[in-house]
Design an enzyme around this catalytic site. Structure first.
Site, PDB file in Angstrom:
ATOM      1  N   ARG A 234       0.805  -1.220   0.000  1.00 11.77           N
ATOM      2  CA  ARG A 234       0.000   0.000   0.000  1.00 11.77           C
ATOM      3  C   ARG A 234       0.841   1.275   0.000  1.00 11.77           C
ATOM      4  O   ARG A 234       0.337   2.359  -0.231  1.00 11.77           O
ATOM      5  CB  ARG A 234      -0.953  -0.008   1.213  1.00 11.77           C
ATOM      6  CG  ARG A 234      -2.095  -0.988   1.059  1.00 11.77           C
ATOM      7  CD  ARG A 234      -2.785  -1.292   2.384  1.00 11.77           C
ATOM      8  NE  ARG A 234      -2.074  -2.320   3.146  1.00 11.77           N
ATOM      9  CZ  ARG A 234      -2.449  -2.759   4.340  1.00 11.77           C
ATOM     10  NH1 ARG A 234      -3.511  -2.245   4.930  1.00 11.77           N
ATOM     11  NH2 ARG A 234      -1.756  -3.701   4.959  1.00 11.77           N
TER      12      ARG A 234
ATOM     13  N   GLN B 132      12.072 -14.861   6.429  1.00 11.64           N
ATOM     14  CA  GLN B 132      10.810 -15.407   5.910  1.00 11.64           C
ATOM     15  C   GLN B 132      10.958 -15.472   4.392  1.00 11.64           C
ATOM     16  O   GLN B 132      11.055 -14.433   3.735  1.00 11.64           O
ATOM     17  CB  GLN B 132       9.630 -14.500   6.289  1.00 11.64           C
ATOM     18  CG  GLN B 132       8.282 -15.092   5.897  1.00 11.64           C
ATOM     19  CD  GLN B 132       7.136 -14.096   6.015  1.00 11.64           C
ATOM     20  OE1 GLN B 132       7.351 -12.886   6.084  1.00 11.64           O
ATOM     21  NE2 GLN B 132       5.911 -14.594   6.017  1.00 11.64           N
TER      22      GLN B 132
ATOM     23  N   ARG C  14      26.803  24.245   3.854  1.00 17.40           N
ATOM     24  CA  ARG C  14      26.832  22.876   3.336  1.00 17.40           C
ATOM     25  C   ARG C  14      27.790  22.017   4.152  1.00 17.40           C
ATOM     26  O   ARG C  14      28.518  22.526   5.009  1.00 17.40           O
ATOM     27  CB  ARG C  14      27.178  22.919   1.846  1.00 17.40           C
ATOM     28  CG  ARG C  14      26.039  23.566   1.026  1.00 17.40           C
ATOM     29  CD  ARG C  14      26.463  23.853  -0.390  1.00 17.40           C
ATOM     30  NE  ARG C  14      27.050  22.680  -1.015  1.00 17.40           N
ATOM     31  CZ  ARG C  14      27.937  22.718  -2.011  1.00 17.40           C
ATOM     32  NH1 ARG C  14      28.332  23.899  -2.500  1.00 17.40           N
ATOM     33  NH2 ARG C  14      28.412  21.619  -2.521  1.00 17.40           N
TER      34      ARG C  14
ATOM     35  N   LYS D 167      31.077  25.690   2.109  1.00 17.54           N
ATOM     36  CA  LYS D 167      31.214  24.238   1.967  1.00 17.54           C
ATOM     37  C   LYS D 167      32.642  23.866   2.330  1.00 17.54           C
ATOM     38  O   LYS D 167      33.577  24.541   1.886  1.00 17.54           O
ATOM     39  CB  LYS D 167      30.919  23.827   0.519  1.00 17.54           C
ATOM     40  CG  LYS D 167      30.921  22.348   0.287  1.00 17.54           C
ATOM     41  CD  LYS D 167      31.553  21.940  -1.039  1.00 17.54           C
ATOM     42  CE  LYS D 167      33.061  22.003  -0.971  1.00 17.54           C
ATOM     43  NZ  LYS D 167      33.736  21.588  -2.211  1.00 17.54           N
TER      44      LYS D 167
ATOM     45  N   ASN E  51      37.282  27.651  -6.416  1.00 20.14           N
ATOM     46  CA  ASN E  51      37.956  26.468  -5.867  1.00 20.14           C
ATOM     47  C   ASN E  51      38.006  25.301  -6.835  1.00 20.14           C
ATOM     48  O   ASN E  51      38.575  24.269  -6.529  1.00 20.14           O
ATOM     49  CB  ASN E  51      37.249  26.025  -4.577  1.00 20.14           C
ATOM     50  CG  ASN E  51      35.781  25.715  -4.803  1.00 20.14           C
ATOM     51  OD1 ASN E  51      35.155  26.271  -5.700  1.00 20.14           O
ATOM     52  ND2 ASN E  51      35.236  24.815  -4.000  1.00 20.14           N
TER      53      ASN E  51
HETATM   54  C1  UD1 Z   1      -2.201  -6.569  10.771  1.00 21.74           C
HETATM   55  C2  UD1 Z   1      -3.182  -7.492  11.493  1.00 21.74           C
HETATM   56  C3  UD1 Z   1      -4.430  -6.693  11.833  1.00 21.74           C
HETATM   57  C4  UD1 Z   1      -4.068  -5.495  12.664  1.00 21.74           C
HETATM   58  C5  UD1 Z   1      -2.988  -4.654  12.006  1.00 21.74           C
HETATM   59  C6  UD1 Z   1      -2.470  -3.646  12.993  1.00 21.74           C
HETATM   60  C7  UD1 Z   1      -2.814  -9.718  10.586  1.00 21.74           C
HETATM   61  C8  UD1 Z   1      -3.346 -10.780   9.697  1.00 21.74           C
HETATM   62  N1  UD1 Z   1      -3.525  -8.611  10.640  1.00 21.74           N
HETATM   63  O1  UD1 Z   1      -2.807  -6.188   9.567  1.00 21.74           O
HETATM   64  O2  UD1 Z   1      -5.340  -7.512  12.548  1.00 21.74           O
HETATM   65  O3  UD1 Z   1      -5.210  -4.715  12.901  1.00 21.74           O
HETATM   66  O4  UD1 Z   1      -1.884  -5.461  11.596  1.00 21.74           O
HETATM   67  O5  UD1 Z   1      -1.660  -2.687  12.387  1.00 21.74           O
HETATM   68  O6  UD1 Z   1      -1.816  -9.910  11.231  1.00 21.74           O
HETATM   69  N2  UD1 Z   1       4.662  -9.101   7.623  1.00 21.74           N
HETATM   70  C9  UD1 Z   1       5.655 -10.026   7.449  1.00 21.74           C
HETATM   71  N3  UD1 Z   1       5.447 -11.065   6.596  1.00 21.74           N
HETATM   72  C10 UD1 Z   1       4.289 -11.224   5.912  1.00 21.74           C
HETATM   73  C11 UD1 Z   1       3.266 -10.276   6.099  1.00 21.74           C
HETATM   74  C12 UD1 Z   1       3.477  -9.217   6.960  1.00 21.74           C
HETATM   75  O7  UD1 Z   1       6.714  -9.912   8.052  1.00 21.74           O
HETATM   76  O8  UD1 Z   1       4.179 -12.210   5.175  1.00 21.74           O
HETATM   77  C13 UD1 Z   1       4.901  -7.948   8.517  1.00 21.74           C
HETATM   78  C14 UD1 Z   1       4.815  -6.610   7.803  1.00 21.74           C
HETATM   79  O9  UD1 Z   1       6.094  -6.209   7.321  1.00 21.74           O
HETATM   80  C15 UD1 Z   1       4.293  -5.685   8.892  1.00 21.74           C
HETATM   81  C16 UD1 Z   1       3.516  -6.604   9.815  1.00 21.74           C
HETATM   82  O10 UD1 Z   1       3.904  -7.921   9.502  1.00 21.74           O
HETATM   83  O11 UD1 Z   1       5.344  -5.071   9.616  1.00 21.74           O
HETATM   84  C17 UD1 Z   1       2.012  -6.440   9.623  1.00 21.74           C
HETATM   85  O12 UD1 Z   1       1.690  -6.681   8.277  1.00 21.74           O
HETATM   86  P1  UD1 Z   1       0.644  -5.791   7.509  1.00 21.74           P
HETATM   87  O13 UD1 Z   1       0.543  -6.274   6.139  1.00 21.74           O
HETATM   88  O14 UD1 Z   1       0.929  -4.362   7.725  1.00 21.74           O
HETATM   89  O15 UD1 Z   1      -0.683  -6.203   8.298  1.00 21.74           O
HETATM   90  P2  UD1 Z   1      -2.042  -5.408   8.378  1.00 21.74           P
HETATM   91  O16 UD1 Z   1      -2.816  -5.631   7.146  1.00 21.74           O
HETATM   92  O17 UD1 Z   1      -1.775  -4.005   8.776  1.00 21.74           O
HETATM   93 CA    CA Z   2       0.034  -2.815   9.114  1.00 20.63          CA
END
Ligand code: UD1
Ligand code: CA
Length: 618
Positions: free
Chosen positions: A160, A220, A481, A499, A534
């Site tokens: 997003r 991961q 700078r 600078k 310079n």
């Molecule tokens: C998540 C929660 C949601 C909560 C929200 C809070 C889940 C399914 N949902 O949604 O309930 O309200 O956070 O902000 O957990 N990440 C990984 N690996 C992945 C997917 C995500 O490491 O495969 C990490 C992302 O980098 C991020 C965090 O997990 O830092 C959360 O992922 P994100 O996609 O932001 O989850 P939300 O849709 O915000």
């Molecule tokens: Ca999030």
């Protein structure tokens, strides 16, 4: 891997509990913490209290000191023999764990506990019964400190954000987003923090910072969801039996005190899993916390999977969890990607544990701004704003005058001494340090620089990686700078650019000047319009101007060149050769004067002549 038990206990406002209520176990263990490895499996219901010499007597009241200090009531049940459902068999249970399996209805749902510092009951947070005046049905047997490790999820794609780089490395008030989270975990006393990386792993690792032994990384390999991300870290935590504080990596406004309070809440809850939730006016995009009629958390529904009715719930899951390691891995492996996003959700753990008959505790946090998740640019701006606002408040608390805190962009690591005045619309970035009694004018941007006591930076200056001494006056409209180094009482006026230049004490360059690769002594006067030439198109060369030199206006100093002590340069000179001490150097063409030239040959005279020749004028 060496595990350090956290030393600092959270500050407590209230007095310590009376001595008789404090048990041995309520004090932090002195033994250095380490990851306890399971040995051979033992029969269920064998309770090993490894850090405590004697098991508590059934019914004994043992509270964490912090809870006891608040005088919370507690009736303690005898240790529970085992778990029900298809959860993992409780082989060896240590102190707190042993009492966790409870599924008595109305156990400990959604409590808002008075935690250290910031954990307060959410006003008007319906559904969560207050602890006050009601004994906790399930005991808080969290009698001793346990290890806590943190896990930060930072492998996601962050779609997003529509960004080339991982969302976790975007700067938020001067630090990469993920570093705020890791720093908060560290400051909350986590013995160890495992950061799960995957998407753009190297960048994220770099943003977290390498070389800190308390920080480890897990990989991961495919972004299959938050539950999958947690499972990717299992190998990093093999044998670890304490609590794991699981944090989304996109929560840059988290405070360490909130995490400390939440961990205490979790320990006191006796539940295998606790959530941090918040009630927000606009829950869009977040997972919603569903509760039973009695107020217990039953599950979390993601926005994409929610019915219209579920979406109307304004209590959100913040992406902050505390889980007993022993009730994490196996139950989570049962989560399936049978949802709208085809991902393995960490949030499914709630329902899985509930079905196994466990209680999931929830702490409602009153400050929704602190748990704002950053998924897009709008939320990024909101997080930056929140941190800047918080920083301004802290600085004002410490004696800094901020004329308009709403327009002060001050990064989290900036330091400012008391009695300094910040005019509206200043940006102070990175590792900037400003002394006492300074003034920073409106529209000025200072990055990674040091400004001495009593120095005035007038409006609209741009300063980067520079050092400015005490009592200087800079600007308005000056551009300092990188590697500009000004000693005390230096003046750099409007439309002056520097600078890689050093100016020693008392020197001045007040107007319209460029000083690059220059070394200027004490009390030198650099006239308006002076330019150090310079650069010859290939390399940069130095100009040296010694103490007490006077450079007349509109002078070009063609480097490399040296003007020795006390020399005087006539205005309008082009200086190409070194000037000896106390000499005058002047290099302009001699002036020619022709008397009455204008009358005879000036424009009017010429017009007259044209008319005489029959020309016209209009
Ligand atoms: C998540 C929660 C949601 C909560 C929200 C809070 C889940 C399914 N949902 O949604 O309930 O309200 O956070 O902000 O957990 N990440 C990984 N690996 C992945 C997917 C995500 O490491 O495969 C990490 C992302 O980098 C991020 C965090 O997990 O830092 C959360 O992922 P994100 O996609 O932001 O989850 P939300 O849709 O915000
Ligand atoms: Ca999030």
């Amino acid at each position: 891997m060496g595990m350090k038990r956290r030393k600092a206990r959270p500050r407590r406002k209230k007095a310590r509990p009376p001595a008789r209520r404090r048990t041995r176990a309520a004090r932090p263990a002195r033994k250095p913490a380490r990851i306890r490895r399971r040995t051979a499996p033992r029969p269920a219901a064998v309770v090993v209290t490894s850090l405590r010499p004697a098991a508590p007597k059934p019914g004994a009241v043992i509270l964490p000191a912090s809870l006891a200090a608040r005088g919370l009531p507690a009736g303690v049940r005898p240790l529970h023999p085992g778990m029900q459902g298809n959860g993992p068999a409780p082989t060896i249970r240590t102190g707190l764990n042993a009492s966790r399996p409870s599924h008595a209805p109305g156990g400990l749902p959604g409590k808002t506990l008075q935690g250290p510092g910031s954990l307060r009951a959410a006003p008007g947070a319906g559904g969560a019964a207050s602890l006050a005046g009601r004994p906790m049905r399930r005991p808080a047997v969290a009698a001793r400190r346990r290890d806590v490790c943190a896990m930060v999820l930072a492998a996601g794609l962050g779609k997003r954000m529509l960004s080339e780089s991982s969302k976790l490395v975007h700067a938020v008030a001067g630090r990469p987003m993920v570093r705020h989270v890791v720093d908060a975990a560290k400051a909350a006393g986590m013995a160890r923090t495992v950061v799960v990386v995957g998407n753009q792993a190297d960048d994220v690792r770099r943003a977290v910072g390498e070389g800190d032994k308390r920080i480890g990384f897990a990989y991961q390999n495919a972004q299959l969801g938050t539950g999958h991300a947690v499972l990717s870290a299992e190998t990093q935590l093999v044998g670890y039996e304490g609590d794991i504080l699981i944090l989304n990596g996109d929560l840059p406004a988290l405070r360490p005190d909130t995490l400390k309070g939440f961990v205490e809440f979790h320990r006191a809850s006796g539940a295998p899993l606790s959530l941090l939730t918040a009630v927000v006016p606009d829950p869009k995009g977040y997972g919603r916390v569903m509760r039973t009629y009695s107020g217990d958390v039953s599950r979390i529904v993601e926005e994409a999977d929610a019915t219209a009715e579920e979406r109307a719930t304004r209590e959100i899951n913040c992406g902050i969890y505390c889980s007993d390691a022993q009730w994490l891995w196996d139950p989570l492996k049962r989560a399936r990607a049978d949802n709208a996003q085809k991902e393995i959700y960490l949030t499914d753990l709630v329902e899985i544990l509930r079905r196994d008959g466990h209680k999931v505790a929830a702490y409602r946090h009153p400050d929704a701004e602190e748990v704002l998740g950053v998924n897009d640019r709008r939320e990024l701006a909101a997080a930056v704003r929140a941190l800047h606002r918080r920083k301004a408040a802290a600085l004002m608390q410490d004696g800094v005058t901020i004329l308009d805190p709403e327009t002060a962009y001050i990064d989290v690591d900036v330091k400012i001494g008391p009695d300094t005045i910040l005019e509206p619309g200043v940006m102070l970035l990175g590792a900037t340090e400003i002394g006492r009694g300074a003034v920073i004018g409106t529209g000025t941007r200072i990055a990674d620089s040091i400004v001495g006591d009593g120095t005035s930076v007038l409006p609209y200056c741009v300063i980067a990686q520079s050092k400015i001494g005490r009592g200087c006056r800079i600007g308005p409209f000056a551009h300092l700078r990188p590697e500009t180094h000004l000693d005390e009482d230096v003046r750099v006026g409007n439309f002056v650019e520097t600078k890689k230049t050093r100016m020693a004490a008392g020197s001045k360059a007040n107007h319209l000047t460029y000083l690059g690769d220059a070394e200027i002594g004490r009390k030198a006067n650099i006239g308006a319009g002076t330019i150090t030439c310079n650069y010859d198109g290939v390399s940069k060369m130095r100009t040296i101007i010694e103490d007490d030199v006077f450079v007349g206006s509109d002078t070009q100093l063609v480097a490399p060149v040296r003007i020795r002590k006390g020399a005087f340069i006539g205005a309008g000179s082009t200086i190409t050769k070194d000037v000896p001490a106390h000499a005058l150097a002047i290099s302009r063409a001699e002036q020619v004067v022709k008397e009455d030239w204008v009358k005879r040959f000036g424009p009017k005279a010429r017009q007259k002549g044209d008319k005489g020749k029959g020309g016209h004028s209009d």
